[in-house]
Design a protein around this motif. Sequence first.
Motif, mmCIF file in Angstrom:
data_model
loop_
_atom_site.group_PDB
_atom_site.id
_atom_site.type_symbol
_atom_site.label_atom_id
_atom_site.label_comp_id
_atom_site.label_asym_id
_atom_site.label_seq_id
_atom_site.Cartn_x
_atom_site.Cartn_y
_atom_site.Cartn_z
ATOM 1 N N VAL A 127 -13.816 34.843 32.093
ATOM 2 C CA VAL A 127 -13.709 35.864 33.131
ATOM 3 C C VAL A 127 -15.005 35.973 33.922
ATOM 4 N N PRO A 163 -6.006 33.659 28.142
ATOM 5 C CA PRO A 163 -7.158 34.029 27.319
ATOM 6 C C PRO A 163 -8.251 32.969 27.246
ATOM 7 N N GLY A 217 -7.771 36.792 33.149
ATOM 8 C CA GLY A 217 -8.257 36.652 31.784
ATOM 9 C C GLY A 217 -7.267 37.171 30.763
ATOM 10 N N LYS A 218 -6.482 38.185 31.134
ATOM 11 C CA LYS A 218 -5.465 38.715 30.229
ATOM 12 C C LYS A 218 -4.286 37.752 30.110
ATOM 13 N N ILE A 219 -3.938 37.089 31.222
ATOM 14 C CA ILE A 219 -2.806 36.162 31.215
ATOM 15 C C ILE A 219 -3.178 34.835 30.550
ATOM 16 N N GLN A 260 4.126 32.852 32.907
ATOM 17 C CA GLN A 260 2.767 33.024 33.426
ATOM 18 C C GLN A 260 2.773 33.148 34.945
ATOM 19 N N GLY A 282 -10.319 39.694 36.060
ATOM 20 C CA GLY A 282 -9.979 40.385 34.824
ATOM 21 C C GLY A 282 -8.514 40.237 34.453
ATOM 22 N N GLU A 283 -7.623 40.346 35.452
ATOM 23 C CA GLU A 283 -6.197 40.205 35.180
ATOM 24 C C GLU A 283 -5.845 38.787 34.751
#
Length: 593
Positions: free
Chosen positions: A137, A133, A129-131, A161, A126-127
């Motif tokens: 995920v 896009p 996926g935030k970094i 990143q 999940g994390e």
Amino acid sequence: MIRTPLRPLARILDARSKGENPDVIERENKRQRHEVMRDKSRARAETRLLMMAVLFIGAFATVGVRMGTLAAVAPQEPEVAEAGSPIMAQRADIVDRKGRILATNLVTHSLYAQPKLMIDPERVAGELGKIFPDLDVARLTKDFTGTRKFLWIKKKISPEQMQAVHDIGDPGLLFGPREMRLYPNGSLAAHIMGGASFGREGVDSAEIVGVAGVEKAFDGWLRDPANGGAPLQLSIDLTVQSAMEEILAGGMKLMNAKGAAAILMDVHTGEIVSMASLPDFDPNDRPAPLTKGDASDSVLFNRAVQGVYELGSTFKIFAVAQALTLGLVTPETMINTASPMVYGRFRIHDSHSLGKTASVTDVIVESSNVGTAHIVQLIGGDRQKSFLEQLGFMTATSVELGEAPTGRPILPQKWSEISAMTIGYGHGLSASPLHLAAAYATVANGGRKVTPSLLHDPRHQPGEQVIKPEVTRQILSMMRAVVTRGTASFGDVAGYQVAGKTGSADKTKPTGGYYKDKVIATFAGTFPASDPKYVLVLTLDEPTTYAAGMNRRTAGWTAVPVAAEVIRRVAPLLGMRPEVEPEVTDVLTLVGN
């Protein structure tokens, strides 16, 4: 193993006969048996302890010796190796003719995962996926919680990143140092650069390989350690390239064209000072090639080199140049221009009437198909084919690009007389704009064969003599007249004596035949006409503009104004000062008495 009975019958009977208790015998035997068993167990345990002590001493001795050996050896960088040879990550820079960086390497990091070391795989997915896009995920979660032991996440990441991934704080996320190819000018000269990608990879290093353009053509040279890191110097001028791409993009938009290409070449050396193809792309993020449809619809398609088109009336120059070289005509020779010209079941037309006859010069200035066809009849198909072969129109150009071999001209299956006539005015033979630029450079430099090149080399050797010098001067005079009073009147740039020729050819259909409303509009010219230095070829794909009360598609209305703006902008960048052209007059002027 013989076991002693606890109650031997002989001793029991003897004890009873004597009035003794038989149980004492049993207890005595049990004691003896237990003592024997205890002694054996102690001996076994002592043996095991001895063996373990020997093993521990041996292990610690080995570690100690190894540590001592490493401490005594001089320090050196670790080498990354795979099966075969080590990965060579280094790659030389690419610079323009003035030494300005076009491509270089940048130290960065890759990101990979070892799911077995992760503490909370679902949270990590999940994390990430935030970094990033663009990552899936759900797929990451499945991979992290499955049986995979290793997983690439990103082949290259930015420092920001990298820090964000660091902040996740999971031991299953790891970084590997590597170099990436960087094009600091973005999309500028994209089709020349081509692009690079990763070849063989390890977690600590990656091989950079060229996939297109000069990166592919010089891949071995750029990776060769024997070159000592020397940069590859190209012939293009970054400033001129930027100006030409800007003008070409504006012209393409203004003329509502599907695509565009332009080439600026030194007429003496064949060095390409600028070459552009639109639409383009950013080689830092090279898109995937098309898997279906027309290849020319891809932004990766280099229209200047890979695009082969019927280039229309720009070819008329070659027919007249050959006829003049063979002594078949002079600039003043009158040629039959009565339209239409009938040849068997074929009819050749002119876009406007020139009357029954016109001079060879006017055949060029007014762009007569009929007049050119009659000139080609004088030359003959075999001699025409041989001449065009000398100019380089039978094979792909040898320019230093990975895509160059795909730009092979399309020739007629049979070089018949009617084919020769139509080829004379630019129909029936398809070639690239780069072919045309090299041939026009040959005309402009006094008739010596030009081989196009993207390398800056001051040691250039002139090619073979293809056209007589006196003929090239006559041709340049005709091309100058095309600009001053002919179909390229919008191409005249004050102070630079532009000479050139227009060409408008209907686009061919993939299934055969021609479109009625789609053309390739081309202007091929040189400047200054009095002492040519550069050749410019500019092509627009499917242009259309509304002018003088109607829609216009021909080169005189579309490609020529754009080419004129290119010359107006880049000539000063090339160090050329505008000069006043001497006016020709028949009036006598008294200058002294």
